[in-house]
Design a protein around this motif. Structure first.
Motif, PDB file in Angstrom:
ATOM      1  N   ARG A 101      40.101  41.748  36.889  1.00 17.35           N
ATOM      2  CA  ARG A 101      39.211  42.684  37.598  1.00 17.35           C
ATOM      3  C   ARG A 101      39.799  43.073  38.941  1.00 17.35           C
ATOM      4  O   ARG A 101      40.396  42.248  39.628  1.00 17.35           O
ATOM      5  CB  ARG A 101      37.832  42.054  37.820  1.00 17.35           C
ATOM      6  N   PHE A 106      36.980  42.260  45.865  1.00 17.59           N
ATOM      7  CA  PHE A 106      37.653  41.123  45.245  1.00 17.59           C
ATOM      8  C   PHE A 106      38.481  41.566  44.045  1.00 17.59           C
ATOM      9  O   PHE A 106      38.137  42.518  43.339  1.00 17.59           O
ATOM     10  CB  PHE A 106      36.628  40.069  44.779  1.00 17.59           C
ATOM     11  N   SER A 107      39.573  40.846  43.824  1.00 15.33           N
ATOM     12  CA  SER A 107      40.376  40.980  42.605  1.00 15.33           C
ATOM     13  C   SER A 107      40.505  39.623  41.950  1.00 15.33           C
ATOM     14  O   SER A 107      40.562  38.593  42.637  1.00 15.33           O
ATOM     15  CB  SER A 107      41.780  41.518  42.920  1.00 15.33           C
ATOM     16  N   THR A 108      40.561  39.601  40.628  1.00 19.72           N
ATOM     17  CA  THR A 108      40.698  38.348  39.879  1.00 19.72           C
ATOM     18  C   THR A 108      41.877  38.447  38.927  1.00 19.72           C
ATOM     19  O   THR A 108      42.059  39.472  38.257  1.00 19.72           O
ATOM     20  CB  THR A 108      39.416  38.047  39.069  1.00 19.72           C
ATOM     21  N   ARG A 109      42.673  37.390  38.900  1.00 16.96           N
ATOM     22  CA  ARG A 109      43.801  37.306  37.984  1.00 16.96           C
ATOM     23  C   ARG A 109      43.734  35.996  37.193  1.00 16.96           C
ATOM     24  O   ARG A 109      43.347  34.953  37.732  1.00 16.96           O
ATOM     25  CB  ARG A 109      45.132  37.350  38.755  1.00 16.96           C
ATOM     26  N   ARG A 110      44.107  36.064  35.933  1.00 17.80           N
ATOM     27  CA  ARG A 110      44.244  34.869  35.106  1.00 17.80           C
ATOM     28  C   ARG A 110      45.699  34.792  34.664  1.00 17.80           C
ATOM     29  O   ARG A 110      46.260  35.766  34.152  1.00 17.80           O
ATOM     30  CB  ARG A 110      43.307  34.928  33.898  1.00 17.80           C
ATOM     31  N   SER A 162      43.196  30.585  37.230  1.00 16.16           N
ATOM     32  CA  SER A 162      42.471  31.767  37.661  1.00 16.16           C
ATOM     33  C   SER A 162      42.564  31.820  39.181  1.00 16.16           C
ATOM     34  O   SER A 162      42.376  30.796  39.851  1.00 16.16           O
ATOM     35  CB  SER A 162      41.002  31.718  37.233  1.00 16.16           C
ATOM     36  N   SER A 191      41.503  34.225  42.759  1.00 17.23           N
ATOM     37  CA  SER A 191      40.676  35.303  43.284  1.00 17.23           C
ATOM     38  C   SER A 191      41.212  35.752  44.634  1.00 17.23           C
ATOM     39  O   SER A 191      41.633  34.921  45.451  1.00 17.23           O
ATOM     40  CB  SER A 191      39.222  34.833  43.414  1.00 17.23           C
ATOM     41  N   GLN A 248      40.605  38.482  48.099  1.00 17.89           N
ATOM     42  CA  GLN A 248      39.590  39.191  48.860  1.00 17.89           C
ATOM     43  C   GLN A 248      40.229  40.173  49.835  1.00 17.89           C
ATOM     44  O   GLN A 248      41.252  39.868  50.461  1.00 17.89           O
ATOM     45  CB  GLN A 248      38.714  38.203  49.631  1.00 17.89           C
TER      46      GLN A 248
END
Length: 273
Positions: A78, A83-87, A101, A103, A105
């Motif tokens: 996302r 915020f961004s999220t990486r897996r 995971s 995150s 900001q």
């Protein structure tokens, strides 16, 4: 013994796909902090520069082999306004050895502030680098692996310990090499360091007990800006050990008393076969 610059020098082989080369190491298994650092570095490379890491959560699934290359596959979960999220999956020979995971900001956010007070401890200048101590009976290679880090344990008789806590350990550390002014370089360096002594806090009440030891999972929260090449205090506790596992926690302060990061880790501390 790989340098930190070698660890973070991962190669881009495709969009969201990176590779870390084999590393010289005296350890049989890849050091967990190295894998966490490289995995986070891969995530950082896929996020806009206005966003900084604020947390990571990782699971050590298989032992890594330092003599093999590692592939890091990033999933862009996302990208929101704040915020961004990486897996990210770290793979060797097609099998996932570590999953994270992370995150990120956007900077400049505001809100109320508070923090715990840093414990009163002796300063690092009054302590000895761990490599200069008598480590009779302990594996020398374990400490020789990190020649770029100055690590100084605070003896129990030189600190205030709290009787309500089951296990306590405090360590000063800093990176002695050169780091840029990019905050992400310092975050990745701290991710590398954070796995180095924390699980050892669970052994403090059990001197001399032989155990099988390995990191199982690892989580970090980055609270305030810091430099990993300046002195940081790692205030460590182990609130519980049972069923062959130990829970450990750490608060990391800079030398001015600012709480810059928090860490929680569970590790295997199994006796017997």
């Amino acid at each position: 013994m790989p340098s930190l610059s070698q660890v973070t020098d991962i190669e881009r082989i495709d969009r969201d796909l990176y590779r870390g080369e084999p590393m010289d190491s005296q350890l049989i298994r890849t050091y967990g902090g190295q894998i966490a650092c490289q995995t986070l570095t891969a995530a950082v490379r896929t996020v806009e520069a206005d966003r900084s890491v604020h947390s990571l959560h990782g699971y050590f699934l298989r032992a890594g082999d330092p003599k093999k290359s590692t592939v890091f596959s990033v999933d862009r979960v996302r990208d929101g306004r704040s915020f961004s999220t990486r897996r990210v999956s770290a793979l060797q020979e097609g099998e996932v050895i570590f999953s994270m995971s992370a995150s990120f900001q956007v900077g400049g956010q505001e809100g109320f502030e508070h923090q715990d007070q840093m414990p009163e401890v002796v300063g690092p200048e009054d302590l000895t680098n761990i490599r200069d101590l008598d480590l009779s009976g302990q594996p020398r290679a374990f400490f020789d692996e990190w020649t770029e880090w100055d690590i100084r344990f605070i003896p129990a008789d030189q600190q205030k310990l709290y009787p309500v806590l089951a296990a306590q350990q405090r360590v000063w550390f800093r990176y002695t090499g050169e780091l840029s002014d990019d905050p992400n370089d310092h975050v990745c360096a701290l991710a590398y360091m954070s796995d180095m002594t924390l699980l050892g806090s669970a052994r403090v009440p059990h001197p001399g007990v032989e155990i099988q030891e390995a990191s199982l999972d690892h989580a970090m929260w980055f609270q305030r800006p810091f430099r990993a090449d300046e002195w940081l205090l790692y205030d460590q506790t182990s609130p519980s050990a049972t069923l062959g596992r130990s829970l450990t926690q750490g608060r990391i302060f800079d030398s001015h008393g600012n709480l810059v990061a928090a860490v929680t880790q569970e590790g295997l501390t199994r006796t017997g076969g």
